[in-house]
Design a protein around this motif. Structure first.
Motif, PDB file in Angstrom:
ATOM      1  N   TYR A  63      40.278  39.573  45.746  1.00 33.00           N
ATOM      2  CA  TYR A  63      39.977  39.082  44.398  1.00 33.00           C
ATOM      3  C   TYR A  63      38.970  37.935  44.462  1.00 33.00           C
ATOM      4  CZ  TYR A  63      40.738  36.928  39.829  1.00 33.00           C
ATOM      5  OH  TYR A  63      40.565  36.393  38.593  1.00 33.00           O
ATOM      6  N   LEU A  64      39.182  37.003  45.382  1.00 30.43           N
ATOM      7  CA  LEU A  64      38.256  35.879  45.518  1.00 30.43           C
ATOM      8  C   LEU A  64      36.880  36.337  45.979  1.00 30.43           C
ATOM      9  CD1 LEU A  64      40.561  33.172  47.125  1.00 30.43           C
ATOM     10  CD2 LEU A  64      39.583  33.145  44.839  1.00 30.43           C
ATOM     11  N   GLN A  65      36.844  37.289  46.885  1.00 31.45           N
ATOM     12  CA  GLN A  65      35.565  37.795  47.352  1.00 31.45           C
ATOM     13  C   GLN A  65      34.828  38.516  46.225  1.00 31.45           C
ATOM     14  OE1 GLN A  65      35.816  39.824  51.037  1.00 31.45           O
ATOM     15  NE2 GLN A  65      33.612  40.117  51.210  1.00 31.45           N
ATOM     16  N   TYR A  66      35.565  39.215  45.380  1.00 29.41           N
ATOM     17  CA  TYR A  66      34.954  39.868  44.225  1.00 29.41           C
ATOM     18  C   TYR A  66      34.364  38.826  43.267  1.00 29.41           C
ATOM     19  CZ  TYR A  66      34.670  42.218  39.712  1.00 29.41           C
ATOM     20  OH  TYR A  66      34.251  42.687  38.507  1.00 29.41           O
ATOM     21  N   LEU A  67      35.091  37.731  43.049  1.00 27.25           N
ATOM     22  CA  LEU A  67      34.627  36.713  42.116  1.00 27.25           C
ATOM     23  C   LEU A  67      33.508  35.853  42.686  1.00 27.25           C
ATOM     24  CD1 LEU A  67      37.948  35.399  40.542  1.00 27.25           C
ATOM     25  CD2 LEU A  67      36.271  36.915  39.504  1.00 27.25           C
ATOM     26  N   LEU A  68      33.637  35.453  43.947  1.00 25.37           N
ATOM     27  CA  LEU A  68      32.690  34.492  44.512  1.00 25.37           C
ATOM     28  C   LEU A  68      31.638  35.134  45.410  1.00 25.37           C
ATOM     29  CD1 LEU A  68      35.200  31.643  45.380  1.00 25.37           C
ATOM     30  CD2 LEU A  68      33.826  31.910  43.319  1.00 25.37           C
ATOM     31  N   GLY A  69      31.934  36.289  45.989  1.00 27.36           N
ATOM     32  CA  GLY A  69      30.940  37.014  46.755  1.00 27.36           C
ATOM     33  C   GLY A  69      30.883  36.695  48.239  1.00 27.36           C
TER      34      GLY A  69
ATOM     35  N   HIS B  26      50.743  31.419  39.399  1.00 25.67           N
ATOM     36  CA  HIS B  26      49.882  32.548  39.753  1.00 25.67           C
ATOM     37  C   HIS B  26      48.824  32.786  38.674  1.00 25.67           C
ATOM     38  CE1 HIS B  26      48.675  36.351  41.434  1.00 25.67           C
ATOM     39  NE2 HIS B  26      48.971  36.975  40.302  1.00 25.67           N
ATOM     40  N   TYR B  27      49.242  32.820  37.425  1.00 26.74           N
ATOM     41  CA  TYR B  27      48.278  33.075  36.356  1.00 26.74           C
ATOM     42  C   TYR B  27      47.336  31.901  36.132  1.00 26.74           C
ATOM     43  CZ  TYR B  27      50.222  37.579  35.352  1.00 26.74           C
ATOM     44  OH  TYR B  27      50.597  38.886  35.462  1.00 26.74           O
ATOM     45  N   ILE B  28      47.789  30.689  36.383  1.00 24.24           N
ATOM     46  CA  ILE B  28      46.883  29.533  36.305  1.00 24.24           C
ATOM     47  C   ILE B  28      45.809  29.649  37.378  1.00 24.24           C
ATOM     48  CG2 ILE B  28      46.728  27.039  36.716  1.00 24.24           C
ATOM     49  CD1 ILE B  28      49.408  26.777  35.230  1.00 24.24           C
ATOM     50  N   ASN B  29      46.203  30.040  38.591  1.00 19.70           N
ATOM     51  CA  ASN B  29      45.222  30.220  39.664  1.00 19.70           C
ATOM     52  C   ASN B  29      44.219  31.318  39.330  1.00 19.70           C
ATOM     53  OD1 ASN B  29      46.074  28.225  41.394  1.00 19.70           O
ATOM     54  ND2 ASN B  29      47.420  29.562  42.549  1.00 19.70           N
ATOM     55  N   ILE B  30      44.694  32.441  38.833  1.00 19.10           N
ATOM     56  CA  ILE B  30      43.790  33.546  38.488  1.00 19.10           C
ATOM     57  C   ILE B  30      42.796  33.109  37.409  1.00 19.10           C
ATOM     58  CG2 ILE B  30      43.677  35.798  37.344  1.00 19.10           C
ATOM     59  CD1 ILE B  30      46.199  36.565  38.855  1.00 19.10           C
ATOM     60  N   LEU B  31      43.296  32.457  36.382  1.00 19.81           N
ATOM     61  CA  LEU B  31      42.414  32.000  35.308  1.00 19.81           C
ATOM     62  C   LEU B  31      41.423  30.956  35.808  1.00 19.81           C
ATOM     63  CD1 LEU B  31      41.655  32.000  32.294  1.00 19.81           C
ATOM     64  CD2 LEU B  31      43.372  30.203  31.978  1.00 19.81           C
ATOM     65  N   THR B  32      41.887  30.031  36.619  1.00 23.44           N
ATOM     66  CA  THR B  32      41.009  28.979  37.142  1.00 23.44           C
ATOM     67  C   THR B  32      39.868  29.574  37.965  1.00 23.44           C
ATOM     68  OG1 THR B  32      42.831  27.410  37.195  1.00 23.44           O
ATOM     69  CG2 THR B  32      40.922  26.893  38.552  1.00 23.44           C
ATOM     70  N   PHE B  33      40.201  30.482  38.865  1.00 24.01           N
ATOM     71  CA  PHE B  33      39.149  31.068  39.679  1.00 24.01           C
ATOM     72  C   PHE B  33      38.222  31.965  38.875  1.00 24.01           C
ATOM     73  CE2 PHE B  33      41.826  29.729  43.215  1.00 24.01           C
ATOM     74  CZ  PHE B  33      40.849  29.092  43.965  1.00 24.01           C
ATOM     75  N   TYR B  34      38.735  32.615  37.874  1.00 25.14           N
ATOM     76  CA  TYR B  34      37.873  33.413  37.007  1.00 25.14           C
ATOM     77  C   TYR B  34      36.877  32.521  36.275  1.00 25.14           C
ATOM     78  CZ  TYR B  34      36.295  36.209  33.093  1.00 25.14           C
ATOM     79  OH  TYR B  34      35.513  36.842  32.160  1.00 25.14           O
ATOM     80  N   LEU B  35      37.378  31.426  35.707  1.00 23.43           N
ATOM     81  CA  LEU B  35      36.486  30.511  34.986  1.00 23.43           C
ATOM     82  C   LEU B  35      35.495  29.833  35.922  1.00 23.43           C
ATOM     83  CD1 LEU B  35      39.030  28.920  32.484  1.00 23.43           C
ATOM     84  CD2 LEU B  35      37.304  30.683  32.011  1.00 23.43           C
ATOM     85  N   LEU B  36      35.942  29.452  37.111  1.00 22.60           N
ATOM     86  CA  LEU B  36      35.023  28.847  38.081  1.00 22.60           C
ATOM     87  C   LEU B  36      33.986  29.848  38.548  1.00 22.60           C
ATOM     88  CD1 LEU B  36      37.411  26.687  40.281  1.00 22.60           C
ATOM     89  CD2 LEU B  36      35.675  25.882  38.664  1.00 22.60           C
ATOM     90  N   SER B  37      34.368  31.102  38.716  1.00 21.87           N
ATOM     91  CA  SER B  37      33.393  32.095  39.162  1.00 21.87           C
ATOM     92  C   SER B  37      32.332  32.351  38.090  1.00 21.87           C
ATOM     93  CB  SER B  37      34.080  33.387  39.539  1.00 21.87           C
ATOM     94  OG  SER B  37      34.541  34.083  38.389  1.00 21.87           O
ATOM     95  N   ARG B  38      32.735  32.336  36.849  1.00 23.17           N
ATOM     96  CA  ARG B  38      31.751  32.520  35.765  1.00 23.17           C
ATOM     97  C   ARG B  38      30.762  31.374  35.761  1.00 23.17           C
ATOM     98  NH1 ARG B  38      34.183  33.519  30.208  1.00 23.17           N
ATOM     99  NH2 ARG B  38      31.979  33.594  29.741  1.00 23.17           N
ATOM    100  N   LYS B  39      31.264  30.152  35.967  1.00 25.64           N
ATOM    101  CA  LYS B  39      30.387  28.990  36.006  1.00 25.64           C
ATOM    102  C   LYS B  39      29.494  29.050  37.245  1.00 25.64           C
ATOM    103  CE  LYS B  39      30.466  23.985  35.869  1.00 25.64           C
ATOM    104  NZ  LYS B  39      31.276  22.774  35.823  1.00 25.64           N
ATOM    105  N   TYR B  40      30.051  29.474  38.377  1.00 30.26           N
ATOM    106  CA  TYR B  40      29.331  29.553  39.637  1.00 30.26           C
ATOM    107  C   TYR B  40      28.248  30.630  39.567  1.00 30.26           C
ATOM    108  CZ  TYR B  40      28.661  30.526  44.641  1.00 30.26           C
ATOM    109  OH  TYR B  40      28.151  30.745  45.872  1.00 30.26           O
ATOM    110  N   ILE B  41      28.549  31.771  38.990  1.00 32.83           N
ATOM    111  CA  ILE B  41      27.596  32.878  38.914  1.00 32.83           C
ATOM    112  C   ILE B  41      26.482  32.592  37.919  1.00 32.83           C
ATOM    113  CG2 ILE B  41      27.349  35.295  38.174  1.00 32.83           C
ATOM    114  CD1 ILE B  41      30.118  35.785  39.406  1.00 32.83           C
ATOM    115  N   HIS B  42      26.809  31.946  36.797  1.00 34.20           N
ATOM    116  CA  HIS B  42      25.817  31.710  35.744  1.00 34.20           C
ATOM    117  C   HIS B  42      24.980  30.461  35.967  1.00 34.20           C
ATOM    118  CE1 HIS B  42      27.157  35.074  33.412  1.00 34.20           C
ATOM    119  NE2 HIS B  42      28.400  34.633  33.425  1.00 34.20           N
ATOM    120  N   SER B  43      25.284  29.696  37.008  1.00 33.05           N
ATOM    121  CA  SER B  43      24.464  28.476  37.233  1.00 33.05           C
ATOM    122  C   SER B  43      23.423  28.675  38.286  1.00 33.05           C
ATOM    123  CB  SER B  43      25.365  27.321  37.635  1.00 33.05           C
ATOM    124  OG  SER B  43      26.039  27.601  38.841  1.00 33.05           O
TER     125      SER B  43
END
Length: 114
Positions: free
Chosen positions: A32-38, A97-114
Motif C-alpha cells: 500500500y505504501l509503495q503504491y502511494l509513495l512509489g 489503522h484507519y487514521i494511518n491509512i487516511l494520513t498516508f493517503y493525504l500525505l501521498s496526495r500532497k507528495y505527488i502533487h507538489s
C-alpha cells in the motif's frame, strides 16, 4: 481464582490479536505504501517503523488496562470483563489503522502533487 484466569486469558487473546493483525498489516501495508509513495526503500522503512509503533501502542495499552485491578467473582463476570477489554483493544486497533491509512493517503496526495 477468576482474576488470575482473566489476566491470563486477556493477555493471551490480546497478544494473539496484536501479533496476527500486526503481521497482516505489515505484509500488506508495504504494498500500500509503495503504491502511494512509489519508492521502495522509504516505504519499507516506514512500514517497519509503523509495525514497531503498533506493537508499542498495543502492548502498552494492554498493560495499562490491567492496572484497574478488576475483581471477578464468577464466570459471567469473567466473560463480560474479557469481552469489554478485548473489544476495547480491537476498537483501538481499528481506529489507529484507519487514521494511518487516511494520513498516508493525504500525505501521498500532497507528495505527488507538489
Amino acid at each position: 481464582m477468576y482474576n488470575i484466569l482473566a489476566y491470563t486469558m486477556y493477555l493471551l487473546i490480546t497478544s494473539f490479536i496484536t501479533i496476527y493483525v500486526g503481521y497482516c498489516c505489515h505484509k500488506s501495508g508495504g504494498m500500500y505504501l509503495q503504491y502511494l509513495l512509489g519508492d521502495h526503500a522509504p516505504c519499507q522503512a516506514i512500514n517497519n517503523l509503523l509495525l514497531c509503533g503498533y506493537y508499542l501502542v498495543n502492548i502498552g495499552y494492554a498493560a495499562w488496562s490491567l492496572h484497574d485491578g478488576f475483581q471477578i467473582g464468577n464466570a459471567a463476570e469473567l466473560m463480560t470483563t474479557l469481552s469489554v477489554r478485548t473489544g476495547s483493544i480491537v476498537c483501538l486497533l481499528c481506529v489507529l489503522h484507519y487514521i494511518n491509512i487516511l494520513t498516508f493517503y493525504l500525505l501521498s496526495r500532497k507528495y505527488i502533487h507538489s
